[in-house]
Scaffold this motif. Structure first.
Motif, PDB file in Angstrom:
ATOM      1  N   THR A 248       0.792  -1.135  -0.230  1.00  0.00           N
ATOM      2  CA  THR A 248       0.012  -0.119  -0.015  1.00  0.00           C
ATOM      3  C   THR A 248       0.835   1.414  -0.103  1.00  0.00           C
ATOM      4  N   ASP A 249       0.344   2.588  -0.519  1.00  0.00           N
ATOM      5  CA  ASP A 249       0.990   3.497  -0.295  1.00  0.00           C
ATOM      6  C   ASP A 249       0.348   4.727   0.855  1.00  0.00           C
ATOM      7  N   VAL A 250      -0.941   4.336   1.158  1.00  0.00           N
ATOM      8  CA  VAL A 250      -1.584   5.078   2.142  1.00  0.00           C
ATOM      9  C   VAL A 250      -2.070   4.000   3.202  1.00  0.00           C
ATOM     10  N   LEU A 251      -1.818   4.102   4.526  1.00  0.00           N
ATOM     11  CA  LEU A 251      -2.604   3.167   5.451  1.00  0.00           C
ATOM     12  C   LEU A 251      -3.390   3.875   6.618  1.00  0.00           C
ATOM     13  N   VAL A 252      -4.604   3.935   6.416  1.00  0.00           N
ATOM     14  CA  VAL A 252      -5.460   4.710   7.352  1.00  0.00           C
ATOM     15  C   VAL A 252      -5.813   3.325   8.789  1.00  0.00           C
ATOM     16  N   VAL A 253      -5.265   3.792  10.031  1.00  0.00           N
ATOM     17  CA  VAL A 253      -5.924   3.123  11.075  1.00  0.00           C
ATOM     18  C   VAL A 253      -6.629   3.477  11.836  1.00  0.00           C
ATOM     19  N   ALA A 254      -7.816   3.082  12.141  1.00  0.00           N
ATOM     20  CA  ALA A 254      -8.779   3.479  12.754  1.00  0.00           C
ATOM     21  C   ALA A 254      -9.557   2.280  13.543  1.00  0.00           C
ATOM     22  N   ASP A 270       9.443  -0.432   0.420  1.00  0.00           N
ATOM     23  CA  ASP A 270      10.515   0.015  -0.326  1.00  0.00           C
ATOM     24  C   ASP A 270       9.936   1.249  -0.967  1.00  0.00           C
ATOM     25  N   ARG A 271       8.775   1.943  -0.630  1.00  0.00           N
ATOM     26  CA  ARG A 271       8.203   3.073  -1.243  1.00  0.00           C
ATOM     27  C   ARG A 271       7.579   4.075  -0.199  1.00  0.00           C
ATOM     28  N   PRO A 272       7.388   5.289  -0.688  1.00  0.00           N
ATOM     29  CA  PRO A 272       6.719   6.115   0.305  1.00  0.00           C
ATOM     30  C   PRO A 272       5.600   5.653   1.126  1.00  0.00           C
ATOM     31  N   LEU A 273       5.375   5.493   2.169  1.00  0.00           N
ATOM     32  CA  LEU A 273       4.128   5.276   2.919  1.00  0.00           C
ATOM     33  C   LEU A 273       3.504   6.147   4.023  1.00  0.00           C
ATOM     34  N   LEU A 274       2.460   6.630   3.667  1.00  0.00           N
ATOM     35  CA  LEU A 274       1.670   7.667   4.820  1.00  0.00           C
ATOM     36  C   LEU A 274       0.884   6.880   5.682  1.00  0.00           C
ATOM     37  N   ILE A 275       0.896   6.970   6.936  1.00  0.00           N
ATOM     38  CA  ILE A 275       0.226   6.355   7.749  1.00  0.00           C
ATOM     39  C   ILE A 275      -0.711   7.282   8.544  1.00  0.00           C
ATOM     40  N   VAL A 297       1.004  10.493  10.489  1.00  0.00           N
ATOM     41  CA  VAL A 297       0.130  11.638  11.069  1.00  0.00           C
ATOM     42  C   VAL A 297      -0.749  11.106  12.142  1.00  0.00           C
ATOM     43  N   HIS A 298      -0.750  11.682  13.293  1.00  0.00           N
ATOM     44  CA  HIS A 298      -1.878  11.341  14.345  1.00  0.00           C
ATOM     45  C   HIS A 298      -2.912  12.074  14.453  1.00  0.00           C
TER      46      HIS A 298
END
Length: 419
Positions: A248-254, A270-275, A297-298
């Motif tokens: 994944t590229d974006v992980l949203v944890v809820a 090995d690629r940019p990951l935004l959490i 980002v929290h």
């Protein structure tokens, strides 16, 4: 034509409860689904109530209508919900006539919403009006009032920025993704956790990103499938979390876990990951920041965005209130015209008859009587008298019904029923 005016026999009331004093459980006891609203309107019609509108959302339940006493409306609400009169009285509000009209304006324009400037309520007001109309419970007063509230709402939306900026964490998180991730529609997005914030975020992602690569994972697969089915999304097993994070590229944890569920050990990318961690307490360990490709980002950061947006919205309240005052004054003038017109018209007619009798009498009695001059003077006096009465009736502190009754009796006026 029949007159729907505010009178001592039938006043316009708003009775209800909202998020301000009633908690979610209490609001739930008084909530009404559409079949219940239909039953309530039919019961009100059977009781002879003339004009009633019902609004029921997750934040409020309100009845707006004409009754001899507000208890008529309170009783109807309690009979068609799980709520009791005692529970209602603890958290309720009751507004009458002018205050009830003002309240509906504030509700319909987002000034009374839980999130300032939330305009979703206006579509619910429209729907409740059409439902009343369907049951022949929408009189000209309610129609004109709803149209005025809709007009005020449109103007506030167009002339102020009271609804600008992100005000929910779900929306703010999606705005953050759009602002920080290039080519969002083609990125892989993984949503871990499908509670309320997860569902809202999911809806906002679909609505605002045009992304077709959203995957859901939840500890309980069934819950994830319920959300996924609604939006035709992919669901993966909880055991596949590590594999899916890698893709994944974006992980949203809820998630609603009490301890972090995503740590540094879980992430190999090995690629940019935004959490984005939208959980309370935090569900992503701070040590993930040590990884070279990962940015975290929290919720707190996103909450600051929403708080700033709400603070910014507050500066538009005076402008919004000025618009409400303007539209509400137009509505009040219309209402006064409907209420006073027949009496003022009959009074003018009576005074003109008196004038003609007097002019006729004096023109016969006096040889040099100037009829033309007398006509001008007496017409001006009639205008001034009727204006004085109209101004008196417009005063808020005046009991209009008593005054109208007195004028009618003193001048022995005959009111045409068709006026």
């Amino acid at each position: 034509m029949k007159h729907y005016h505010i009178s001592r026999h039938s006043s316009f009331y708003t009775i209800g409860l909202s998020y301000k004093k009633a908690d979610a459980t209490t609001r739930g006891q008084f909530s009404l689904d559409i079949p219940a609203i239909d039953r309530l309107l039919l019961a009100a019609k059977g009781e002879g109530i003339d004009g009633l509108m019902v609004i029921s959302t997750c934040n409020r339940t309100e009845l707006h209508g004409f009754a001899q006493h507000p208890f008529q409306l309170i009783k109807l609400l309690c009979e068609h919900t799980q709520g009791t009169v005692e529970a209602f009285q603890e958290v309720a509000y009751v507004y009458k006539n002018h205050e009830a009209i003002t309240h509906l304006f504030r509700v319909g324009t987002g000034l009374d919403s839980q999130i300032l400037g939330d305009f979703e309520i206006i579509s619910q007001i429209k729907q409740s009006f059409y439902r009343s109309k369907k049951h022949e419970m929408a009189n000209p007063f309610l129609e004109r009032l709803c149209n005025s509230v809709i007009q005020a709402s449109k103007r506030i939306k167009n002339e102020t920025e009271i609804s600008s900026g992100a005000t929910s964490v779900a929306f703010a998180s999606v705005q953050y993704i759009l602002n920080h991730v290039p080519d969002v529609p083609n990125k892989e997005i993984l949503l871990f956790g499908t509670g309320k914030i997860g569902r809202n975020t999911c809806e906002n992602l679909i609505k605002h990103t045009d992304n077709k690569h959203i995957t859901l994972i939840n500890r309980t697969r069934q819950k994830a499938e319920e959300v996924a089915g609604k939006f035709h999304l992919v669901v993966k097993e909880y055991g596949d979390l590590q594999t899916e994070i890698r893709k994944t590229d974006v992980l949203v944890v809820a998630t609603g876990a009490q301890l972090p569920t995503v740590s540094k050990e879980l992430i190999y990318t090995d690629r940019p990951l935004l959490i984005l961690d939208l959980s309370v307490p935090k569900n992503v360990s701070d040590d993930v920041k040590e990884l070279p490709n990962v940015s975290l980002v929290h919720l707190d950061e996103l909450s600051q965005v929403t708080t700033k947006a709400l603070e910014r919205r507050k500066q538009y309240i005076p402008k919004a209130e000025a618009i409400i005052d303007e539209v509400q004054n137009d509505f009040t003038k219309w209402l006064e015209t409907r209420k006073f017109a027949p009496i003022i018209k009959a009074l003018k007619k009576k005074l003109k008859t008196m004038k003609e009798e007097e002019l006729s009498f004096h023109s016969k009695k006096l040889e040099d009587f100037n009829t033309e001059q007398a006509e001008i003077v007496s017409e001006r006096i009639i205008q001034k008298i009727t204006k004085q009465f109209a101004n008196h009736l417009k005063k808020k502190e005046v009991d209009t019904e008593d005054s109208l009754q007195l004028i009618q009796e003193v001048f022995q006026l005959q009111i045409n029923a068709d006026e």
